[in-house]
Write an enzyme that holds these catalytic residues in place. Sequence first.
Site, short mmCIF file in Angstrom:
data_model
loop_
_atom_site.label_atom_id
_atom_site.label_comp_id
_atom_site.label_asym_id
_atom_site.label_seq_id
_atom_site.Cartn_x
_atom_site.Cartn_y
_atom_site.Cartn_z
N SER A 85 0.81 -1.22 0.00
CA SER A 85 0.00 0.00 0.00
C SER A 85 0.84 1.27 0.00
CB SER A 85 -0.94 0.01 1.20
OG SER A 85 -1.93 -0.98 1.07
N THR A 138 -1.88 4.48 2.96
CA THR A 138 -2.49 5.20 1.85
C THR A 138 -2.75 6.67 2.16
OG1 THR A 138 -3.46 3.18 0.96
CG2 THR A 138 -4.43 5.25 0.23
N ASP A 268 -9.48 -3.95 1.92
CA ASP A 268 -8.20 -4.66 1.93
C ASP A 268 -8.08 -5.55 3.16
OD1 ASP A 268 -5.26 -4.94 1.08
OD2 ASP A 268 -5.04 -4.08 3.08
N HIS A 272 -7.49 -9.59 3.25
CA HIS A 272 -6.35 -10.26 3.89
C HIS A 272 -6.84 -11.47 4.69
CE1 HIS A 272 -2.69 -7.99 3.12
NE2 HIS A 272 -3.34 -6.85 3.28
N ASP A 311 -5.49 0.41 -5.07
CA ASP A 311 -4.03 0.45 -5.01
C ASP A 311 -3.42 -0.89 -5.37
OD1 ASP A 311 -4.92 -0.79 -2.70
OD2 ASP A 311 -3.58 0.30 -1.35
N HIS A 440 -1.36 -9.41 -0.78
CA HIS A 440 -1.70 -8.75 -2.04
C HIS A 440 -1.33 -9.65 -3.22
CE1 HIS A 440 -0.77 -4.75 0.27
NE2 HIS A 440 -1.83 -5.36 0.73
#
Length: 493
Positions: A85, A138, A268, A272, A311, A440
């Site tokens: 990120s 971010t 996000d 995860h 992102d 990611h």
Amino acid sequence: MRFVRRISICSLAFALILAVGAMAGAGNAEAAKTAKYVFFFIGDGMGLPQRAATAAYTGQKLAIDAMPAQGITTTYANDRFITGSAASATALATGVKTNINYIGMDPNFKPVKTLAEMAKERGMKVGIVSSVSVDHATPAAFYAHVKTRSMYHEIDHALADSGFDFFAGGGLKDPAGKKSKAPMGDALEKAKANGYKLVDNKKEFLALKPGDGKVIAWNAWLQDGKALPYVMDMTDKDVTLPEFTGKAIEMLDNDKGFFLMVEGGKIDWACHANDATASILNTISFDNAVKKALAFYEKHPEETLIVVTGDHECGGLTLGFAGTKYGSHYDVLGSQKVSFQKFTDETMVAFKQKSGSFDDMKKIITAEFGLKFDGDAKNDPMVLADYETASIQAAFQRSMAGEKVKGGEYLLYGDYDPLAVTLTHVLNQKAGLGWTSYKHTGVPVSTSAVGVDAALFNGSYDNKDVATKIMSAMGMPAKPVYVDAGKLRLAAN
């Protein structure tokens, strides 16, 4: 008569010249239009699968997918194909590729000016909103310049010194410097000294007016990591991402324009943990936040630009699972009543205190995830097969024993509570969804836009190009701008 005809012809020619000139002037005026109001929405972890799964779950096209400009964006970092990120947000904020964990710095530790800082220098108001802590990677990439994203104390001081007009969402992770090797004093006290009003409850937040000046606001209940609760765990006492966004617009609106970055950070975090329901519901909330900007755009279509991107993708979400073959049954996700986080933090903690049995847990699983241990599996998709029950029971025993995941077991549970992640896996698989990672991935994301120069965002391009395209739409040179490190209040090391 010939003379009259010559005059008529000359007059017509002159009129045509004037008309062409007027058209050219109008074209130049159109070309010279710049975005006065800029919205930049970043769905953290929101790749193509997350958007598609959410649309399939709702049965409706997302507002972000209905925007006229649509592009495909690569996300790799300077030093790794699968980005993080910090590196990705830095590229989106500055137009420069950088290394994993760097914030607002190029690979050589040279600070790069951000879109938000550029906007502030132009006299525009600036707002930063996030569903996670506002000093997370971010949001920090839009106002801080540090070597690593984990320098939360230093980032908090950068926030206090930024001069930006509005920060809201989650809280700050280390304002007092308890985790810093070189504490700089309380960042929130500095923020107050710098003219910020601090707000920590919904009633006071909703009562804010533009005349209240600069604001730092956060939700009263910060569920995990100083972040907003997952949407599915919220109550009416919590401030939602759309509400934070709407208030930001109200507070920032002025004749000189504004720049607002809004991050949907818990998309996000849910991915995860491989919790599709939590991810989808937070993506819906993110889309609703974008609708707040679209309502503003309807009133200022000639002066507004809205850009939406991700992102990176997270979790390796796949829209298909071998167990359902071609079947997709996203409606079953509605049976889940709590996020993996609430189940771990509240349900499991309380259950362990009572030392209940697996039979006791079965009732809770049915109530909170809709999974049934008895019934006709052929006619009821929520009835568990024997192998699913076995996997849940094995995870239950491991959770109750408090055993740490090791070796190949990471593939089953990641770093999460074994029972929580097993339940989301089983439910997601029944829906026809699968996961390949707890981290990611390198899957490209989609970028959407509407408004001034939105056509720039059609096609295929890299994430650093998103920043330079926004610069162009704002009437600035479409290239990165380096900061004089000596002028930074915050050291980069």
